[in-house]
Design a protein around this motif. Structure first.
Motif, mmCIF file in Angstrom:
data_model
loop_
_atom_site.group_PDB
_atom_site.id
_atom_site.type_symbol
_atom_site.label_atom_id
_atom_site.label_comp_id
_atom_site.label_asym_id
_atom_site.label_seq_id
_atom_site.Cartn_x
_atom_site.Cartn_y
_atom_site.Cartn_z
ATOM 1 N N MET A 1 70.221 41.661 49.229
ATOM 2 C CA MET A 1 69.256 40.619 48.955
ATOM 3 C C MET A 1 69.114 39.734 50.189
ATOM 4 O O MET A 1 70.087 39.408 50.847
ATOM 5 N N LEU A 2 67.914 39.370 50.478
ATOM 6 C CA LEU A 2 67.623 38.539 51.638
ATOM 7 C C LEU A 2 67.821 37.071 51.296
ATOM 8 O O LEU A 2 67.319 36.590 50.285
ATOM 9 N N HIS A 3 68.592 36.403 52.094
ATOM 10 C CA HIS A 3 68.780 34.952 51.938
ATOM 11 C C HIS A 3 68.384 34.302 53.230
ATOM 12 O O HIS A 3 68.975 34.600 54.252
ATOM 13 N N PRO A 4 67.427 33.479 53.287
ATOM 14 C CA PRO A 4 66.602 32.957 52.207
ATOM 15 C C PRO A 4 65.610 34.009 51.705
ATOM 16 O O PRO A 4 65.362 34.992 52.375
ATOM 17 N N SER A 5 65.043 33.747 50.560
ATOM 18 C CA SER A 5 64.101 34.702 49.974
ATOM 19 C C SER A 5 62.769 34.666 50.724
ATOM 20 O O SER A 5 62.480 33.733 51.471
ATOM 21 N N TYR A 6 61.958 35.696 50.496
ATOM 22 C CA TYR A 6 60.628 35.730 51.102
ATOM 23 C C TYR A 6 59.818 34.505 50.694
ATOM 24 O O TYR A 6 59.103 33.918 51.502
ATOM 25 N N THR A 7 59.936 34.125 49.444
ATOM 26 C CA THR A 7 59.195 32.957 48.943
ATOM 27 C C THR A 7 59.602 31.693 49.679
ATOM 28 O O THR A 7 58.749 30.890 50.063
ATOM 29 N N ASP A 8 60.902 31.517 49.890
ATOM 30 C CA ASP A 8 61.382 30.338 50.629
ATOM 31 C C ASP A 8 60.846 30.342 52.054
ATOM 32 O O ASP A 8 60.408 29.301 52.564
ATOM 33 N N ASN A 11 57.199 29.409 52.095
ATOM 34 C CA ASN A 11 57.016 27.973 51.886
ATOM 35 C C ASN A 11 57.299 27.188 53.164
ATOM 36 O O ASN A 11 56.594 26.230 53.472
ATOM 37 N N ARG A 28 54.466 39.079 52.059
ATOM 38 C CA ARG A 28 55.785 39.441 52.591
ATOM 39 C C ARG A 28 55.644 40.182 53.908
ATOM 40 O O ARG A 28 56.473 40.077 54.791
ATOM 41 N N SER A 60 69.009 38.708 61.684
ATOM 42 C CA SER A 60 69.560 37.527 61.007
ATOM 43 C C SER A 60 69.249 36.269 61.789
ATOM 44 O O SER A 60 68.930 35.223 61.217
ATOM 45 N N GLU A 67 63.473 30.070 59.276
ATOM 46 C CA GLU A 67 63.844 29.155 58.194
ATOM 47 C C GLU A 67 64.009 27.724 58.693
ATOM 48 O O GLU A 67 63.631 26.767 58.017
#
Length: 78
Positions: A1-8, A11, A28, A60, A67
């Motif tokens: 899982m990608l952290h942060p998410s694509y949605t984050d 935004n 995306r 990364s 981000e």
């Protein structure tokens, strides 16, 4: 899982868009393309202010830069 998410990430990138204006990023795919291009620049020797970037993977580091607002995605000129 990608952290942060694509949605984050979307935004963060769109946070500087003026109200009633098209968002800079709306898919995306745009996030993936921007981070992959930046990762390639890092591999080729681009300097980054991210601490510990010499031990992290370039992708990364690119995601962290996006981000934190260090790298901007510019909208296409019409």
């Amino acid at each position: 899982m990608l952290h942060p998410s694509y949605t984050d990430l979307m935004n963060v990138v769109n946070s500087e868009a003026v109200e009633n204006e098209h968002p800079v990023v709306n898919s995306r795919y745009s996030i993936v393309m921007a981070t992959s291009k930046r990762a390639r620049q890092i591999v080729d020797g681009a300097v980054t202010p991210i601490e510990g970037s010499d031990v992290k993977k370039p992708l990364s580091v690119a995601v962290a830069e996006l981000e934190q607002g260090i790298v901007k995605i510019l909208p296409e000129e019409e």
